[in-house]
Scaffold this active site. Structure first.
Site, PDB file in Angstrom:
ATOM      1  CB  SER A   1      45.708  34.321  33.740  1.00 23.97           C
ATOM      2  OG  SER A   1      45.478  35.508  34.491  1.00 23.97           O
ATOM      3  CB  CYS A   2      49.681  34.152  37.578  1.00 26.38           C
ATOM      4  SG  CYS A   2      50.891  35.233  36.781  1.00 26.38           S
ATOM      5  N   GLY A   3      48.752  36.360  38.994  1.00 31.29           N
ATOM      6  CA  GLY A   3      48.538  37.650  39.618  1.00 31.29           C
ATOM      7  C   GLY A   3      48.986  38.801  38.741  1.00 31.29           C
TER       8      GLY A   3
ATOM      9  CD1 TRP B   1      43.641  39.403  40.894  1.00 32.22           C
ATOM     10  CD2 TRP B   1      42.093  38.622  39.505  1.00 32.22           C
ATOM     11  NE1 TRP B   1      42.418  39.628  41.482  1.00 32.22           N
ATOM     12  CE2 TRP B   1      41.443  39.148  40.642  1.00 32.22           C
ATOM     13  CE3 TRP B   1      41.305  38.086  38.477  1.00 32.22           C
ATOM     14  CZ2 TRP B   1      40.066  39.156  40.790  1.00 32.22           C
ATOM     15  CZ3 TRP B   1      39.925  38.084  38.623  1.00 32.22           C
ATOM     16  CH2 TRP B   1      39.322  38.613  39.763  1.00 32.22           C
TER      17      TRP B   1
END
Length: 301
Positions: free
Chosen positions: A252-254, A281
């Site tokens: 996961s990330c932004g 996110w």
């Protein structure tokens, strides 16, 4: 499904292909540059000014589900097939992706993952990116000729993508490890300053992270020259971050871009089953209840 291409190719190898005029239906090069607003860069404008000869521009935002309220959500199979087909890519094409980021690889891993996700394993990442290409004195151009369209058929491997519901259910069931690869970047005196942990206590949407997730900043998969670390060093990094490569993984990330670095790194380590939370996110913060938006970082790594 076609033959498996080498995961990484060098600037020397690609320059040899370019110099031999082998860029065409059998070999397509894509500049996949994409930048955060804070980076103050225009990827399309830069491509128009300079790129690897024979390259086409792949726009992550255009090749997405435009009906989604989240950035560059994955498109459906037909949209992806039409988009890459218009770039002259067929099911027999070997695709090489790169970006022009200062770190050597930023957004190209997202496109590498997308091709594999849609059933096209003949895709490679240019190790070191455009940064290394230029450093080694290989040719660049501002001239672009639109390639002849090709027929591409896409078949999506849906198990490689995690949804909001999958992540929510996993908080209690713990069926896979969630790894956060976000990074906050600032340009200070023309030097890239990296504050990876800041996304866990962040700016932008609002601070927080998915409960139980661990932090592996994507930039730490790269060395100081922007090259991917060796599999041995990557395995050490996973171990130090308390991530078990023998168990299911989800990045996961932004917004689902840099999470794909973990998929690439795991693939190089012999663990090709890593998945991506496409909404990442931005979606999580929007949909998750307050108790599932963690705002403090526990010293897990």
């Amino acid at each position: 499904m076609g033959l498996q291409a080498r995961t990484l190719v060098s600037a020397k190898w690609l320059a040899n292909m370019v110099n031999r005029n082998l860029v065409g239906p059998g070999l397509r090069i894509l500049d996949t540059s994409w930048y955060l607003p804070m980076m103050n860069r225009d990827a399309k404008k830069e491509f128009a000014e300079t790129h690897i000869p024979g390259a086409s521009f792949f726009d992550i935002d255009e090749c997405s589900d435009r009906t989604s309220k989240f950035d560059h959500t994955l498109p459906n199979e037909q949209f992806f097939a039409d988009y890459v087909g218009n770039l002259g890519i067929g099911n027999d094409s070997h695709v090489v992706v790169y970006d022009a980021s200062d770190v050597g690889a930023f957004s190209c891993t997202r496109v590498w993952w997308m091709f594999r996700l849609f059933g096209h394993p003949q895709v490679s990442v240019l190790n070191g990116g455009f940064r290394d290409w230029v450093k080694r004195g290989h040719p660049t151009t501002g001239t672009y000729s639109w390639p002849e369209a090709a027929r591409f058929t896409a078949t999506m491997e849906r198990s490689w993508v995690k949804s909001f519901d999958d992540i929510t259910e996993n908080i209690n069931r713990q069926q896979f490890q969630v790894v956060d690869h976000s990074i906050v970047m600032f340009l200070i005196n023309q030097t890239l300053f990296k504050a990876p942990k800041d996304w866990f206590k962040v700016q932008s949407v609002k601070s927080g992270h998915i409960p139980g997730s661990k932090c592996m900043p994507f930039c730490e998969f790269l060395d100081e020259d922007g090259m991917m670390l060796s599999p041995e060093k990557l395995k050490e990094f996973f171990e130090q971050s308390q991530i078990d490569l023998n168990k299911p993984l989800c990045g996961s990330c932004g917004s689902g871009v840099t999470a794909c670095h973990m998929v690439l790194a795991a693939h190089l380590c012999g663990a090709p089953w890593a998945t991506v939370y496409d909404g990442s996110w931005y979606e999580w913060f929007t949909k998750a209840p307050p108790e599932h938006v963690a705002t403090e970082v526990k010293p897990e790594i």
